[in-house]
Design a protein around this motif. Structure first.
Motif, PDB file in Angstrom:
ATOM      1  N   ASP A 108       0.645  -1.008   0.326  1.00 56.60           N
ATOM      2  CA  ASP A 108       0.046   0.157  -0.154  1.00 56.60           C
ATOM      3  C   ASP A 108       0.554   1.235   0.063  1.00 56.60           C
ATOM      4  OD1 ASP A 108       0.680  -0.962   3.077  1.00 56.60           O
ATOM      5  OD2 ASP A 108      -0.146   0.658   3.715  1.00 56.60           O
ATOM      6  N   ARG A 109       2.025   1.390   0.764  1.00 58.55           N
ATOM      7  CA  ARG A 109       2.713   2.699   1.174  1.00 58.55           C
ATOM      8  C   ARG A 109       3.161   2.825  -0.638  1.00 58.55           C
ATOM      9  NH1 ARG A 109       3.901  -0.032   5.375  1.00 58.55           N
ATOM     10  NH2 ARG A 109       5.880  -1.023   4.788  1.00 58.55           N
ATOM     11  N   ARG A 110       3.797   1.313  -1.148  1.00 58.24           N
ATOM     12  CA  ARG A 110       4.318   2.148  -2.321  1.00 58.24           C
ATOM     13  C   ARG A 110       3.895   2.570  -3.463  1.00 58.24           C
ATOM     14  NH1 ARG A 110       6.702  -2.490  -0.119  1.00 58.24           N
ATOM     15  NH2 ARG A 110       5.880  -3.850  -0.592  1.00 58.24           N
ATOM     16  N   LEU A 111       2.337   1.349  -3.139  1.00 57.03           N
ATOM     17  CA  LEU A 111       1.435   1.682  -4.781  1.00 57.03           C
ATOM     18  C   LEU A 111       1.120   3.673  -4.061  1.00 57.03           C
ATOM     19  CD1 LEU A 111      -0.648   1.384  -7.075  1.00 57.03           C
ATOM     20  CD2 LEU A 111      -2.199   1.057  -4.968  1.00 57.03           C
ATOM     21  N   LEU A 112       0.941   3.978  -2.929  1.00 58.65           N
ATOM     22  CA  LEU A 112       0.645   5.427  -2.781  1.00 58.65           C
ATOM     23  C   LEU A 112       1.788   6.472  -2.850  1.00 58.65           C
ATOM     24  CD1 LEU A 112      -0.981   5.405   0.818  1.00 58.65           C
ATOM     25  CD2 LEU A 112      -1.775   6.011  -1.222  1.00 58.65           C
ATOM     26  N   ASP A 113       2.952   5.612  -3.613  1.00 58.34           N
ATOM     27  CA  ASP A 113       4.288   6.299  -3.946  1.00 58.34           C
ATOM     28  C   ASP A 113       3.891   6.951  -5.289  1.00 58.34           C
ATOM     29  OD1 ASP A 113       4.958   7.136  -0.885  1.00 58.34           O
ATOM     30  OD2 ASP A 113       6.414   5.271  -2.043  1.00 58.34           O
ATOM     31  N   LEU A 114       3.826   5.877  -6.065  1.00 62.02           N
ATOM     32  CA  LEU A 114       3.480   5.402  -7.499  1.00 62.02           C
ATOM     33  C   LEU A 114       2.776   6.414  -7.951  1.00 62.02           C
ATOM     34  CD1 LEU A 114       4.024   4.769 -10.131  1.00 62.02           C
ATOM     35  CD2 LEU A 114       2.585   2.871  -9.838  1.00 62.02           C
ATOM     36  N   LEU A 115       1.164   6.655  -7.244  1.00 62.15           N
ATOM     37  CA  LEU A 115       0.302   7.951  -7.106  1.00 62.15           C
ATOM     38  C   LEU A 115       0.215   8.907  -6.623  1.00 62.15           C
ATOM     39  CD1 LEU A 115      -2.944   5.557  -6.051  1.00 62.15           C
ATOM     40  CD2 LEU A 115      -2.356   6.196  -8.598  1.00 62.15           C
ATOM     41  N   GLU A 116       1.370   9.965  -5.851  1.00 58.27           N
ATOM     42  CA  GLU A 116       1.479  10.672  -5.240  1.00 58.27           C
ATOM     43  C   GLU A 116       2.413  11.694  -6.718  1.00 58.27           C
ATOM     44  OE1 GLU A 116       3.615  13.125  -1.714  1.00 58.27           O
ATOM     45  OE2 GLU A 116       4.092  10.703  -1.848  1.00 58.27           O
ATOM     46  N   ALA A 117       3.380  10.445  -6.889  1.00 57.70           N
ATOM     47  CA  ALA A 117       4.536  10.818  -8.180  1.00 57.70           C
ATOM     48  C   ALA A 117       4.019  11.116  -9.555  1.00 57.70           C
ATOM     49  CB  ALA A 117       5.268  10.128  -8.859  1.00 57.70           C
ATOM     50  N   ARG A 118       2.406  10.359  -9.517  1.00 58.51           N
ATOM     51  CA  ARG A 118       1.642  10.737 -10.535  1.00 58.51           C
ATOM     52  C   ARG A 118       1.008  11.544 -11.001  1.00 58.51           C
ATOM     53  NH1 ARG A 118       2.546   7.827 -15.461  1.00 58.51           N
ATOM     54  NH2 ARG A 118       4.445   5.600 -15.079  1.00 58.51           N
ATOM     55  N   ILE A 119       0.373  11.901 -10.158  1.00 62.55           N
ATOM     56  CA  ILE A 119      -1.059  12.230  -9.816  1.00 62.55           C
ATOM     57  C   ILE A 119      -1.490  13.952 -10.013  1.00 62.55           C
ATOM     58  CG2 ILE A 119      -0.532  13.368  -6.928  1.00 62.55           C
ATOM     59  CD1 ILE A 119      -4.317  11.831  -8.673  1.00 62.55           C
ATOM     60  N   THR A 120       0.096  14.808 -10.307  1.00 61.81           N
ATOM     61  CA  THR A 120      -0.080  16.407 -10.821  1.00 61.81           C
ATOM     62  C   THR A 120      -0.751  16.391 -12.216  1.00 61.81           C
ATOM     63  OG1 THR A 120       2.753  15.852 -10.786  1.00 61.81           O
ATOM     64  CG2 THR A 120       1.715  17.003  -9.234  1.00 61.81           C
ATOM     65  N   ASN A 121      -0.596  14.894 -13.266  1.00 65.06           N
ATOM     66  CA  ASN A 121      -0.836  14.720 -14.183  1.00 65.06           C
ATOM     67  C   ASN A 121      -1.774  14.619 -14.758  1.00 65.06           C
ATOM     68  OD1 ASN A 121       2.054  15.815 -15.132  1.00 65.06           O
ATOM     69  ND2 ASN A 121       2.706  13.796 -15.263  1.00 65.06           N
ATOM     70  N   ALA A 122      -2.394  13.899 -13.695  1.00 64.17           N
ATOM     71  CA  ALA A 122      -3.974  13.528 -13.783  1.00 64.17           C
ATOM     72  C   ALA A 122      -5.018  14.533 -13.771  1.00 64.17           C
ATOM     73  CB  ALA A 122      -4.792  12.092 -12.545  1.00 64.17           C
ATOM     74  N   THR A 123      -6.458  14.196 -14.310  1.00 61.78           N
ATOM     75  CA  THR A 123      -7.867  15.139 -14.725  1.00 61.78           C
ATOM     76  C   THR A 123      -9.057  14.783 -13.999  1.00 61.78           C
ATOM     77  OG1 THR A 123      -8.219  13.720 -16.700  1.00 61.78           O
ATOM     78  CG2 THR A 123      -6.429  16.486 -16.278  1.00 61.78           C
ATOM     79  N   ALA A 124      -8.406  13.085 -13.604  1.00 64.16           N
ATOM     80  CA  ALA A 124      -9.317  12.839 -12.742  1.00 64.16           C
ATOM     81  C   ALA A 124      -9.003  10.746 -12.165  1.00 64.16           C
ATOM     82  CB  ALA A 124     -10.747  12.183 -13.730  1.00 64.16           C
ATOM     83  N   LEU A 125      -9.615  10.483 -11.446  1.00 59.18           N
ATOM     84  CA  LEU A 125      -9.008   8.758 -10.969  1.00 59.18           C
ATOM     85  C   LEU A 125     -10.130   8.171 -10.077  1.00 59.18           C
ATOM     86  CD1 LEU A 125      -5.831   8.582  -8.776  1.00 59.18           C
ATOM     87  CD2 LEU A 125      -7.769   7.436  -7.594  1.00 59.18           C
ATOM     88  N   THR A 126     -10.024   6.845 -10.678  1.00 61.94           N
ATOM     89  CA  THR A 126     -11.018   5.938 -10.307  1.00 61.94           C
ATOM     90  C   THR A 126     -10.141   5.045  -9.864  1.00 61.94           C
ATOM     91  OG1 THR A 126     -10.885   4.062 -12.359  1.00 61.94           O
ATOM     92  CG2 THR A 126     -12.447   6.211 -12.247  1.00 61.94           C
ATOM     93  N   VAL A 127     -11.032   4.259  -8.528  1.00 60.79           N
ATOM     94  CA  VAL A 127     -10.532   3.036  -7.616  1.00 60.79           C
ATOM     95  C   VAL A 127     -11.636   1.984  -7.619  1.00 60.79           C
ATOM     96  CG1 VAL A 127      -9.314   2.007  -5.460  1.00 60.79           C
ATOM     97  CG2 VAL A 127      -9.020   4.464  -6.284  1.00 60.79           C
ATOM     98  N   SER A 128     -11.274   1.452  -7.991  1.00 65.32           N
ATOM     99  CA  SER A 128     -12.723  -0.090  -8.709  1.00 65.32           C
ATOM    100  C   SER A 128     -12.120  -1.173  -8.147  1.00 65.32           C
ATOM    101  CB  SER A 128     -12.882   0.246 -10.344  1.00 65.32           C
ATOM    102  OG  SER A 128     -13.283   1.328 -10.468  1.00 65.32           O
TER     103      SER A 128
END
Length: 305
Positions: A108-128
């Protein structure tokens, strides 16, 4: 760029045969196998629609490499292996889901680190979808808060403990009627009242998915009922994921809620007409979109949008 997150992916196997009778031997007439999971299906539909998207999640190395060769994606090799789901399409549709595989400690921590690095380029996000064993139930809520802090709209398609943990995040929640009943603690007699109650508890938008009956949503300060066209037949597996893709696309582009909901319902219907989950039938989508009806419910009784 719409980011989709899948925390319990699957290898989706679809069998087609004329009929299914328990206790008998069947000769399967057609087999389709593809990499899937609810968030992957959302990303596939977005990709088919021409929307920039990137699928993120947990898997094993083989799944991660294979998916990256066909869809923009980054899956961390944090699972022992990837489960299978089997859908048998005959005179009706029967689904068999294997249990998810164990996630590595700290995934979970490693996935959050990955998303934190990518979120600035996102216009929306889904968790399904469901969570693999070992994934904390509050991880989708933590992802939602991370995205919200970056000003990125979030859609969460969850169940049970993960859905309960997401209440209060402000993300768009998309329970079906059974999931909503478990979250409320009772089976609601009135789906409109149930959506209003959930939205009040949550403090954010709620879209109740009802299969062939369409959608009921509390969003944008109003309650909406969406009635899709009748007569669409096929494989309903993945229809909810296609609808989620429509919701995410609308959020990413800042569209008004009636337009978002109309598009989501049309995409769900078009997914039923497609042979496998993660696809839509483009002709069906184009033909049904004008016939989807969106009306106000509650204080304003069926005022058409």
């Amino acid at each position: 760029m719409i980011i989709t997150v899948t925390l319990n992916p699957a290898i989706d196997v679809t069998y087609r045969l004329p009929r299914l009778t328990v206790g008998e031997v069947h000769r399967v007439t057609e087999v389709t196998t593809r990499l899937g999971g609810k968030g992957v299906n959302v990303a596939r539909v977005l990709h088919q629609l021409g929307e920039p998207t990137h699928a993120v999640g947990l898997a094993d190395e083989r799944f991660a490499e294979a998916l990256a060769s066909e869809l923009p994606s980054t899956f961390l090799p944090e699972l022992e292996d990837v489960r299978r789901t089997v859908v048998v399409v005959a005179d009706s549709t029967t689904s068999l889901w294997e249990p998810g595989r164990q996630a590595a400690p700290g995934a979970d921590r490693r996935l959050l680190d990955l998303l934190e690095a990518r979120i600035t380029n996102a216009t929306a996000l889904t968790v399904s979808g469901s969570l693999a064993p070992g994934v904390p139930t509050d991880l989708p809520a933590r992802i939602a808060r991370l995205a919200a802090a970056a000003g990125v709209p979030v859609l969460l398609d969850l169940d049970d403990a993960a859905l309960a943990a997401a209440v209060g995040t402000g993300a768009v929640l998309t329970p079906n009627e059974d999931e909503a009943a478990r979250l409320l603690g009772h089976a609601p007699d009135d789906p409109v009242a149930a959506v209003a109650e959930l939205a009040a508890r949550h403090g954010g938008p709620v879209v109740l998915t009802r299969g062939r009956l369409g959608l009921i949503a509390y969003a944008g300060g109003a309650c909406w009922e969406v009635r899709p066209p009748a007569g669409i037949t096929g494989n309903p597996t993945g229809a909810g994921d296609a609808a989620a893709a429509g919701l995410a696309r609308g959020l990413a582009h800042g569209r008004p809620w009636p337009e978002i909901l109309r598009d989501a319902a049309a995409l769900g219907a078009a997914a039923v007409a497609a042979p496998v989950a993660g696809e839509i039938d483009a002709e069906t989508y184009a033909s049904v979109l004008p016939d989807v009806r969106v009306g106000r419910v509650g204080r304003v009784d069926h005022e058409e949008a």
